[in-house]
Write an enzyme that holds these catalytic residues in place. Structure first.
Site, PDB file in Angstrom:
ATOM      1  N   LYS A  65       0.833  -1.208   0.000  1.00  0.00           N
ATOM      2  CA  LYS A  65       0.000   0.000   0.000  1.00  0.00           C
ATOM      3  C   LYS A  65       0.874   1.267   0.000  1.00  0.00           C
ATOM      4  O   LYS A  65       0.656   2.171  -0.793  1.00  0.00           O
ATOM      5  CB  LYS A  65      -0.956  -0.010   1.211  1.00  0.00           C
ATOM      6  CG  LYS A  65      -1.925  -1.197   1.155  1.00  0.00           C
ATOM      7  CD  LYS A  65      -2.975  -1.148   2.237  1.00  0.00           C
ATOM      8  CE  LYS A  65      -2.425  -1.415   3.617  1.00  0.00           C
ATOM      9  NZ  LYS A  65      -1.821  -2.767   3.773  1.00  0.00           N
ATOM     10  N   THR A  66       1.858   1.306   0.881  1.00  0.00           N
ATOM     11  CA  THR A  66       2.742   2.471   0.930  1.00  0.00           C
ATOM     12  C   THR A  66       3.472   2.621  -0.407  1.00  0.00           C
ATOM     13  O   THR A  66       3.590   3.713  -0.956  1.00  0.00           O
ATOM     14  CB  THR A  66       3.764   2.308   2.080  1.00  0.00           C
ATOM     15  OG1 THR A  66       3.028   2.051   3.279  1.00  0.00           O
ATOM     16  CG2 THR A  66       4.617   3.543   2.256  1.00  0.00           C
ATOM     17  N   ASP A 110      -1.815   6.579   6.037  1.00  0.00           N
ATOM     18  CA  ASP A 110      -1.771   5.156   6.363  1.00  0.00           C
ATOM     19  C   ASP A 110      -2.699   4.909   7.554  1.00  0.00           C
ATOM     20  O   ASP A 110      -2.925   5.832   8.346  1.00  0.00           O
ATOM     21  CB  ASP A 110      -0.318   4.783   6.726  1.00  0.00           C
ATOM     22  CG  ASP A 110      -0.065   3.291   6.566  1.00  0.00           C
ATOM     23  OD1 ASP A 110      -0.966   2.574   6.122  1.00  0.00           O
ATOM     24  OD2 ASP A 110       1.062   2.856   6.885  1.00  0.00           O
ATOM     25  N   THR A 159      -6.044  -1.533   6.766  1.00  0.00           N
ATOM     26  CA  THR A 159      -6.101  -2.985   6.858  1.00  0.00           C
ATOM     27  C   THR A 159      -7.525  -3.395   7.227  1.00  0.00           C
ATOM     28  O   THR A 159      -7.846  -4.576   7.266  1.00  0.00           O
ATOM     29  CB  THR A 159      -5.143  -3.490   7.962  1.00  0.00           C
ATOM     30  OG1 THR A 159      -5.391  -2.727   9.150  1.00  0.00           O
ATOM     31  CG2 THR A 159      -3.698  -3.329   7.552  1.00  0.00           C
ATOM     32  N   ARG A 218       6.538  -7.972   1.757  1.00  0.00           N
ATOM     33  CA  ARG A 218       7.437  -7.473   2.812  1.00  0.00           C
ATOM     34  C   ARG A 218       8.098  -8.633   3.536  1.00  0.00           C
ATOM     35  O   ARG A 218       9.292  -8.593   3.855  1.00  0.00           O
ATOM     36  CB  ARG A 218       6.694  -6.599   3.821  1.00  0.00           C
ATOM     37  CG  ARG A 218       7.643  -6.172   4.938  1.00  0.00           C
ATOM     38  CD  ARG A 218       7.021  -5.290   5.979  1.00  0.00           C
ATOM     39  NE  ARG A 218       6.651  -4.011   5.429  1.00  0.00           N
ATOM     40  CZ  ARG A 218       5.556  -3.354   5.778  1.00  0.00           C
ATOM     41  NH1 ARG A 218       4.724  -3.873   6.643  1.00  0.00           N
ATOM     42  NH2 ARG A 218       5.302  -2.187   5.254  1.00  0.00           N
TER      43      ARG A 218
HETATM   44  N1  LIG Z   1       4.156  -5.650  -5.726  1.00  0.00           N
HETATM   45  C1  LIG Z   1       5.362  -5.537  -5.207  1.00  0.00           C
HETATM   46  N2  LIG Z   1       6.450  -5.771  -5.959  1.00  0.00           N
HETATM   47  C2  LIG Z   1       7.688  -5.716  -5.415  1.00  0.00           C
HETATM   48  N3  LIG Z   1       7.939  -5.400  -4.118  1.00  0.00           N
HETATM   49  C3  LIG Z   1       6.881  -5.119  -3.343  1.00  0.00           C
HETATM   50  C4  LIG Z   1       5.562  -5.162  -3.853  1.00  0.00           C
HETATM   51  N4  LIG Z   1       4.699  -4.847  -2.855  1.00  0.00           N
HETATM   52  C5  LIG Z   1       5.454  -4.610  -1.787  1.00  0.00           C
HETATM   53  N5  LIG Z   1       6.759  -4.780  -2.075  1.00  0.00           N
HETATM   54  C6  LIG Z   1       7.860  -4.658  -1.128  1.00  0.00           C
HETATM   55  O1  LIG Z   1       7.349  -4.992   0.154  1.00  0.00           O
HETATM   56  C7  LIG Z   1       7.699  -4.020   1.121  1.00  0.00           C
HETATM   57  C8  LIG Z   1       6.446  -3.607   1.880  1.00  0.00           C
HETATM   58  O2  LIG Z   1       5.584  -2.879   1.082  1.00  0.00           O
HETATM   59  P1  LIG Z   1       4.714  -1.682   1.653  1.00  0.00           P
HETATM   60  O3  LIG Z   1       5.448  -0.979   2.741  1.00  0.00           O
HETATM   61  O4  LIG Z   1       4.278  -0.882   0.492  1.00  0.00           O
HETATM   62  O5  LIG Z   1       3.497  -2.455   2.279  1.00  0.00           O
HETATM   63  P2  LIG Z   1       2.170  -1.882   2.932  1.00  0.00           P
HETATM   64  O6  LIG Z   1       1.020  -2.673   2.380  1.00  0.00           O
HETATM   65  O7  LIG Z   1       2.141  -0.407   2.808  1.00  0.00           O
HETATM   66  O8  LIG Z   1       2.280  -2.255   4.407  1.00  0.00           O
HETATM   67  P3  LIG Z   1       1.823  -1.361   5.626  1.00  0.00           P
HETATM   68  O9  LIG Z   1       0.394  -1.049   5.359  1.00  0.00           O
HETATM   69  O10 LIG Z   1       2.066  -2.295   6.765  1.00  0.00           O
HETATM   70  O11 LIG Z   1       2.740  -0.164   5.592  1.00  0.00           O
HETATM   71  C9  LIG Z   1       8.390  -2.898   0.365  1.00  0.00           C
HETATM   72  O12 LIG Z   1       9.722  -2.870   0.751  1.00  0.00           O
HETATM   73  C10 LIG Z   1       8.360  -3.245  -1.089  1.00  0.00           C
HETATM   74  O13 LIG Z   1       9.657  -3.265  -1.584  1.00  0.00           O
END
Ligand SMILES: Nc1ncnc2c1ncn2[C@@H]1O[C@H](COP(=O)(O)OP(=O)(O)OP(=O)(O)O)[C@@H](O)[C@H]1O
Length: 332
Positions: A65-66, A110, A159, A218
């Site tokens: 998401k981030t 977030d 989430t 992640r």
């Molecule tokens: N589709 C993807 N392709 C490659 N790497 C990804 C992908 N999605 C996430 N990642 C990797 O996973 C890690 C976590 O992603 P991210 O922080 O965006 O998750 P999130 O869903 O925002 O989690 P949270 O909500 O807990 O912050 C990042 O370091 C990113 O490099």
């Protein structure tokens, strides 16, 4: 969640995460439907030279998401302002953020479901009309002064989409539901990250990590770094042996369950006869926050077919019993 290998971010890892984040929709692995939907939304807005509709990203932690919010800003070539629901305790906190936005800026909130109620109401008006009402004074003499703010695109992440009040949910022009990743998609995530980390890992090692990553990029990246540590310290190649040894050390089992996942399964089986058991009772019995169980542990256990959610509570499935190694009592 306390586990080092949980889906949640820890500050110490953010430097690594930043380095591994894909920078464009094309580099972003998997979620092809969401990528197509976002591409259309962004291209249409760019063609009409307007800010795109607000975007809600929903799904378990660690699915990107981030990263997607950063990609949206990069694709629009606009700055990104990041904040989070818990940081917005009062309407004034949000007013400060909104009034400082520059035209077209992307605002990422977030955990938007954890924002203060008073701020939510301010956000409705800001999302719809790019205006906010600032309250001046208290009691009978209080007046509200309308203030224009720059047009912006809100990217909210949650989430728990179900916890968002309807008026807020309705103001997003598009909701992306992020799904857990398939093993082959995680293999691409791991291969890409290994290349960026300059870590030579065999294809079998990549598949083994992907299979144990709870469908979450992640976690895949984090497991990869632990395997790389292991191979460096022990001077062994990055193959399945190194993966198995490193993941055993960090308590990740063959199906990718970590300590807390296993504790939850065992608690339902040993203390509640396999269920059904209510969420808060279960959370107390494993000493974790109900929100962590609900948004981090459960979605994975349900997807893996080990736990089911019923109206009366959580129940361990036959496969879940098998995973604990405790014989399931005969159904009477
Ligand atoms: N589709 C993807 N392709 C490659 N790497 C990804 C992908 N999605 C996430 N990642 C990797 O996973 C890690 C976590 O992603 P991210 O922080 O965006 O998750 P999130 O869903 O925002 O989690 P949270 O909500 O807990 O912050 C990042 O370091 C990113 O490099």
């Amino acid at each position: 969640m306390t586990g080092e290998l949980s889906g949640q971010a820890t500050t110490g890892e953010l430097g690594y995460e930043g380095a591994l984040r894909p920078g464009s929709l094309e580099e972003f692995v998997g979620q092809s439907r969401v990528r197509q939907q976002l591409r259309l939304l962004l291209d249409a807005a760019t063609m009409q030279q307007r800010t795109p509709d607000h975007i809600l990203l929903a799904g378990p932690p660690g699915l990107g998401k981030t990263t997607l919010s950063m990609i949206v800003a990069a694709e629009l070539e606009k700055p990104l302002h990041q904040t989070s629901g818990p940081a917005i305790q009062h309407a004034g906190d949000l007013a400060a953020v909104l009034s400082a936005l520059t035209p077209g800026e992307v605002l990422f909130i977030d955990e938007i479901h954890r924002m203060a109620r008073s701020a939510e109401e301010m956000l409705y008006l800001a999302m719809e009309d790019f205006k906010i009402d600032i309250m001046v004074g208290k009691g009978a003499g209080a007046t509200s002064i309308p203030l224009e703010i720059a047009p912006f695109t809100l990217v909210g992440a949650t989430t728990r989409a179900g916890l968002l009040p309807n008026p807020l949910r309705d103001r997003f022009g598009f909701t992306a539901h992020l799904e857990f990743y398939a093993d082959d998609e995680l293999e691409s995530v791991v291969t890409r990250a290994a290349r960026l980390l300059e870590f030579d890992i065999a294809a079998a090692g990549v598949s083994e990590i992907a299979r144990r990553s709870r469908g979450t990029p992640r976690i895949a990246n984090r497991l990869l770094r632990r395997v790389r540590d292991y191979s460096l310290v022990h001077g062994v190649a990055g193959g399945t042996d190194a993966v198995q040894a490193a993941l055993a050390l960090y308590d990740v089992d063959a199906q990718g369950l970590d300590r807390l996942d296993r504790e939850v399964l065992r608690a339902v089986v040993e203390r509640f006869g396999g269920g059904p058991v209510g969420l808060s009772t279960l959370a107390v019995s494993v000493g974790e926050e109900a929100e962590t169980i609900e948004s981090v542990v459960e979605p994975f256990l349900v997807r893996a077919g080990l736990l089911s959610r019923t109206p009366r509570g959580r129940t361990v499935t036959r496969m879940g019993w098998e995973h604990t190694g405790i014989p399931m009592p005969p159904v009477s």
